[in-house]
Design a protein around this motif. Structure first.
Motif, short mmCIF file in Angstrom:
data_model
loop_
_atom_site.label_atom_id
_atom_site.label_comp_id
_atom_site.label_asym_id
_atom_site.label_seq_id
_atom_site.Cartn_x
_atom_site.Cartn_y
_atom_site.Cartn_z
N CYS A 108 0.83 -1.21 0.00
CA CYS A 108 0.00 0.00 0.00
C CYS A 108 0.86 1.25 0.00
CB CYS A 108 -0.93 0.00 1.20
SG CYS A 108 -2.17 -1.32 1.18
N THR A 111 2.21 1.75 -3.56
CA THR A 111 1.18 2.29 -4.45
C THR A 111 0.94 3.77 -4.15
OG1 THR A 111 0.11 0.13 -4.64
CG2 THR A 111 -1.22 2.07 -5.19
N LYS A 567 -7.17 4.28 1.51
CA LYS A 567 -6.10 3.99 0.55
C LYS A 567 -4.97 3.21 1.21
CE LYS A 567 -5.42 6.69 -2.82
NZ LYS A 567 -5.50 5.71 -3.94
N ARG A 569 -5.20 1.12 3.59
CA ARG A 569 -5.61 -0.24 3.94
C ARG A 569 -5.75 -1.16 2.74
NH1 ARG A 569 -10.16 0.83 8.70
NH2 ARG A 569 -8.70 1.78 10.20
N GLY A 570 -5.61 -0.61 1.54
CA GLY A 570 -5.64 -1.44 0.36
C GLY A 570 -6.96 -1.42 -0.36
#
Length: 598
Positions: A108, A111, A567, A569-570
């Motif tokens: 995460c 990303t 975001k 936390r995926g």
């Protein structure tokens, strides 16, 4: 104002409002979101609203930065004063050092760093339009390049950079034709206002409709067995070699090439304005990119259901004279939807194209304007122009700050509030979804758009005898679904959160900041005027007192959506929430010192 406050305000204006370096803005918004959502605890002086040193810990980092705690617990930082230390030594400030210390899984964090870096690149390449104050609604919408003022990934657009951004982004101002496909009737879901031939003739014009029919014939498609479907040219390139490749190879989906009018991207990227025939329908198409908190495809269920939601809203608005006169609300109806669902025998193929090919047609802005009226996207109200002055400054000077502001608050807040309180319908009235209708700069009405996946209601909170959305043959999908999956929520609290989040916490909060920085109106006074507006509404409608009590909107602390938490936390985290102080709480009920301090 103390010397520290005066100096901090001056520095904040110089570095974050007019000419802030792009990386500094991204760092600022990242830290502000971390502090606001309680992901990083901070401590500061006891007073609220003034500039002060805020101290925080982020992993092994210790930081301090001049900041102010604002309404609803929002935090504003002067990032030029930011200092980071590790083991007693100062650390160079950068996105990498901050992200690597975040409390999140490695994937995460990676990303997030990609999206932050992309936001820097895409914003750095973004031109600033010199003269926006006189632009009309569609042109102004496309020229609002600032992006989300809260979310740090406000211009990530992963996969949509470089040439793509220059060709199809609103910043470039280019126009382009849509690509067209022919798909089998049984592989699409449609909700059109009349038969397809008449629909295309009306939408495209006679000449383009004939050209499309000719393209069908040349490609070997049969109008009796195939439906045509517009596709964003970027989406066509993205899908043709992947998710759509099997259907293309079998000849089920037939490419027809670029045809018809040229379009220009709006600020939301996937909603397109007709550049060949301004004022015609705006068309919303899916894009397989990620930006801020969401992937920009279209929720499959919502595309053919969009017209039903718009009809329900319009029936509600037209049936209430108060929404015509006292709290004027106008709608940009979504009157047609078309969705490709893929071959029925292949679940994998259907999942690969779910929400990736479809279109929603929305009524053009000018169709809802009277003589002498102009529509301005709501995020223009807190924009600052290249001359360093607020976009709204000429209006404020012409009409007076307080008269104009109070009129704007009434026109923006009360239509949404009345729809919620009197009719039990919550709409996502954030700054991209609404436009303020003005006459000579004076606020006269609210114009809302984008309803297909942003309207909510609670069955028990609808007034007695009120209608429900009528989805026709699709009704069982919604009747049998559990609450909180589509439009029907389980609790009134969900409606309160939707409206207060989008209208106050992440929208009018930006206007409050601009008023404070550019118009010398303290933010506390701004929220006092919003509160007074809601109080006057309640006094005017004593019959709605029980419904207002159910909403409990004056409670000291309220739940709000945590955009950055989600975001971190995926992608499978679902919605995330946190509790924040309520700037509209009853006097004396809120302890303003309680603001995510460790």
């Amino acid at each position: 104002m103390t010397l520290l406050e005066s100096q901090a305000l001056s520095e904040a204006l110089d570095t974050t409002t007019r000419c802030e370096p792009v990386t500094s803005r991204v760092i600022r918004q990242l830290l502000e979101a971390l502090l606001h959502e309680g992901l990083v605890a901070y401590r500061g002086a006891s007073r609220i609203g003034g500039w002060q040193w805020l101290h925080f810990s982020l992993g092994e980092l210790q930081g301090r930065c001049k900041g102010r705690v604002r309404g609803f617990g929002r935090v504003r930082l002067n990032v030029q004063s930011l200092c980071l230390m590790r083991n007693g030594r100062q650390v160079p400030i950068g996105l990498e050092v901050l992200v690597e210390s975040l409390p999140a899984p490695r994937e995460c964090r990676q990303t997030l760093l990609q999206e932050l870096a992309a936001s820097v690149r895409n914003t750095r390449d973004c031109p600033r339009v010199a003269q926006r104050r006189e632009l009309q609604a569609e042109a102004l919408d496309s020229a609002l390049h600032e992006g989300h003022p809260y979310h740090p990934c406000f211009k990530a657009r992963l996969g949509f950079e470089g040439y793509d951004a220059r060709r199809y982004g609103p910043e470039a101002g280019n126009v382009f034709r849509l690509h067209w496909l022919a798909v089998p009737h049984e592989q699409r879901q449609a909700s059109l206002p009349y038969d397809e031939e008449a629909f295309w003739r009306r939408e495209l014009g006679t000449e383009s409709a004939q050209a499309l029919r000719a393209a069908l014939h040349v490609a070997g498609a049969d109008p009796r067995r195939h439906t045509v479907l517009p596709v964003h040219p970027w989406q066509w390139q993205a899908l043709r070699e992947r998710a759509l490749a099997p259907a293309l190879a079998r000849g089920e989906v037939i490419p027809l090439g670029p045809l018809g009018d040229r379009y220009r991207a709006s600020q939301s990227l996937r909603s397109l304005f007709n550049a060949s025939r301004p004022g015609q329908a705006c068309i919303k198409l899916p894009l397989g990119i990620g930006n801020t908190s969401a992937r920009r495809h279209l929720e499959p269920h919502s595309v053919p259901s969009a017209p039903a939601i718009s009809r329900w809203l319009r029936k509600t608005v037209e049936g209430d004279p108060r929404l015509q006169q006292d709290y004027p609300l106008r709608l940009l109806d979504e009157y047609a939807g078309l969705l490709y669902v893929g071959p029925g025998e292949s679940q994998a193929e259907r999942e690969g194209v779910a929400g990736e090919l479809g279109a929603i047609w929305r009524r053009g802005i000018v169709s809802q304007l009277g003589e002498g009226e102009r529509a301005v996207p709501l995020n223009a109200l807190f924009a600052v122009e290249v001359d360093g002055r607020a976009f709204i400054q000429p209006w404020v000077e012409r009409h007076g700050l307080l008269p104009w502001l109070e009129a704007a608050i009434r026109r923006v807040v009360l239509p949404v509030w009345h729809l919620l309180v009197a009719h039990g319908i919550g709409v996502e009235a954030h700054a991209q979804n609404g436009l303020l209708v003005v006459r000579d700069g004076w606020p006269v009405a609210l114009l809302l758009r984008d309803f297909h996946d942003s309207v909510e209601y609670v069955e028990a909170f609808l007034p007695e005898g009120a209608s429900r959305p009528d989805f026709g043959e699709r009704q069982p999908l919604y009747d049998l679904a559990p609450d909180d999956r589509y439009y029907r929520m389980a609790e009134v609290e969900a409606l309160r959160e939707l409206v207060m989040d989008t209208l106050f916490v992440y929208h009018l909060s930006e206007l409050a900041l601009l008023m404070d920085c550019h118009c010398c109106l303290p933010e506390a006074e701004f929220w006092a005027r919003v509160s007074a507006c809601l109080t006057a509404y309640a006094q005017r409608h004593p019959e709605l007192a029980p419904r207002l009590a159910q909403l409990n909107y004056r409670q000291p602390r309220i739940a709000a959506e945590a955009l950055l938490t989600r975001k971190l936390r995926g992608p499978d985290a679902g919605e995330c929430h946190h509790r924040i102080p309520n700037a509209l709480a009853d006097a004396g009920a809120s302890d303003n010192r309680d603001h995510h301090r460790g």
